[in-house]
Design an enzyme around this catalytic site. Structure first.
Site, PDB file in Angstrom:
ATOM      1  N   LYS A 135     -27.807 -13.193   1.003  1.00  0.00           N
ATOM      2  CA  LYS A 135     -27.610 -13.057   2.433  1.00  0.00           C
ATOM      3  C   LYS A 135     -28.803 -12.353   3.068  1.00  0.00           C
ATOM      4  O   LYS A 135     -29.474 -11.585   2.373  1.00  0.00           O
ATOM      5  CB  LYS A 135     -26.332 -12.278   2.705  1.00  0.00           C
ATOM      6  CG  LYS A 135     -26.368 -10.883   2.088  1.00  0.00           C
ATOM      7  CD  LYS A 135     -25.013 -10.239   2.060  1.00  0.00           C
ATOM      8  CE  LYS A 135     -25.076  -8.931   1.323  1.00  0.00           C
ATOM      9  NZ  LYS A 135     -25.574  -9.035  -0.045  1.00  0.00           N
ATOM     10  N   TYR A 219     -23.925  -6.323   6.836  1.00  0.00           N
ATOM     11  CA  TYR A 219     -22.756  -5.748   6.174  1.00  0.00           C
ATOM     12  C   TYR A 219     -21.693  -5.341   7.201  1.00  0.00           C
ATOM     13  O   TYR A 219     -20.493  -5.521   6.970  1.00  0.00           O
ATOM     14  CB  TYR A 219     -23.155  -4.541   5.325  1.00  0.00           C
ATOM     15  CG  TYR A 219     -23.875  -4.906   4.059  1.00  0.00           C
ATOM     16  CD1 TYR A 219     -23.174  -5.212   2.902  1.00  0.00           C
ATOM     17  CD2 TYR A 219     -25.267  -4.953   4.019  1.00  0.00           C
ATOM     18  CE1 TYR A 219     -23.833  -5.557   1.733  1.00  0.00           C
ATOM     19  CE2 TYR A 219     -25.939  -5.300   2.857  1.00  0.00           C
ATOM     20  CZ  TYR A 219     -25.222  -5.599   1.716  1.00  0.00           C
ATOM     21  OH  TYR A 219     -25.872  -5.952   0.562  1.00  0.00           O
TER      22      TYR A 219
END
Length: 371
Positions: A135, A219
């Site tokens: 990611k 996150y």
């Protein structure tokens, strides 16, 4: 994720590599055979790959390292020897497409600068391999869509490395939040940041696609999405960056964003390259669920306040790290023919919101996300 001297890959190599990848024959890899572990080719031997991902294979039940890809011959020699990868299974970026001929490689794990994710995901799919990609999935919605299309055309799985989905505290937080343990969720706060050191590829926008939001901030974003199980409908963001700081010549430092979800839940999130925090809190009508730290490599801590009482939620040691968990998850999904819980569509959903956050901060107004 982190890739120190992988920057040896030149822009010339990146451009010519795309052409080579598109021309590669779509030779399908052999399905993972009973009696042997699922083989990964690790693409990019930077610090995240060598210090976190590769050691995690020791705790895997179903996966192993079968091949390495790097632009640094010394790294191929060092880690090839350490992990018992034969010279025939060590590739440069120029020879990457030859993985199509190697039946020991079932999947690639792409751990490269963000701007390289799409190219190598597409090339891997066209070589007949499943893909695990770090990611953020890519640097644009368009790239994410191209990656999904390539894997779908090849009939291969595409999974994004959202390791926290395989970590027990975060799994419990999802269960508690969605299950209404402290009443229906009304508010979520999520904050992630660290003081970044200069000289990293993450501070070079052509490689990273953006600053803290494309790195640590994802996150916070992904957490509020998995804690609600919903997709946001409205975004409002404010950026705060000291452009006199040489670290932030091309990327943002701090960006704060507010998300509104269809159920009425509101989430306030912080992404920062100049402050240290790693936490989220789910606030319901009867109390809250607190995680601090929330998404580190280890050392997670949870507290829950319910009926006026605060308790620590201590979990037993997990038999498998979050890294090993995600590596085995793709292997099992392929072997069993089942979906992965974090497919390419999950990465695409984050990028859609990220693009809206940047747009809101740039234009100074709320942005409505399309359903």
């Amino acid at each position: 994720m982190s890739m120190t001297d992988e920057s040896i890959v030149t822009r010339r190599t990146l451009m010519t590599g795309v052409g080579l990848g598109l021309a590669a024959a779509g030779m399908p890899a052999l399905a993972a055979r009973p009696g042997r572990k699922f083989g990964y080719a690790i693409v990019g031997l930077g610090s995240y790959a060598t210090k976190q991902i590769m050691p995690a294979f020791a705790g895997c039940d179903h996966a192993k390292i079968s091949a390495l890809v790097s632009g640094t011959p010394a790294k191929l020699e060092q880690f090839g020897t350490e992990y018992g990868v034969p010279k025939t299974h060590r590739y440069s970026y120029e020879t990457f497409d030859r993985i199509a001929d190697n039946p020991d490689i079932d999947a690639v794990y792409i751990i490269l600068p963000n701007s390289m994710h799409a190219e190598y995901s597409i090339r891997a799919a066209r070589a007949g391999k499943h893909v695990m990609c770090e990611k953020p999935m890519a640097i644009s919605v368009a790239e994410c869509e191209a990656m999904i299309a390539a894997s779908r055309t090849a009939g291969k799985k595409l999974m994004i490395g959202y390791r926290s989905r395989f970590e027990p505290h975060n799994q419990l937080a999802i269960e508690l939040a969605r299950g209404g343990h402290v009443g229906p969720t009304r508010i979520i706060t999520a904050e992630h940041g660290f003081p970044i050191q200069p000289g990293q590829w993450r501070l070079d926008k052509p490689l990273s696609g953006g600053g803290s939001l494309m790195d640590i901030g994802i996150y916070s974003l992904n957490a509020v999405r998995y804690l609600t199980g919903e997709e946001p409908v409205d975004v409002m963001a404010i950026e705060s960056t000291d452009r006199a700081d040489p670290r932030f010549r091309t990327v943002e430092d701090r960006i704060t964003f507010l998300l509104r979800f269809p159920s009425g839940i509101e989430a306030t999130c912080v992404s920062s390259y100049s402050s240290a925090h790693n936490s989220y809190r789910v606030i319901g009508t009867q109390g809250w669920i607190d995680m601090e730290p929330a998404t580190p490599y280890s050392g997670h801590a949870m507290r829950v306040r319910k009926d006026g009482k605060v308790t620590d939620r201590t979990l037993p040691p997990s038999p498998k790290t979050q890294f090993a968990g995600q590596l085995d998850h793709l292997a099992q999904a392929v072997l069993n023919g089942t979906p992965v819980i974090v497919p390419g569509e999950e990465g695409l959903a984050d990028l859609r919101v990220i693009e809206a956050i940047y747009r809101s901060a740039r234009e100074g107004r709320p942005v409505r996300l399309q359903a």
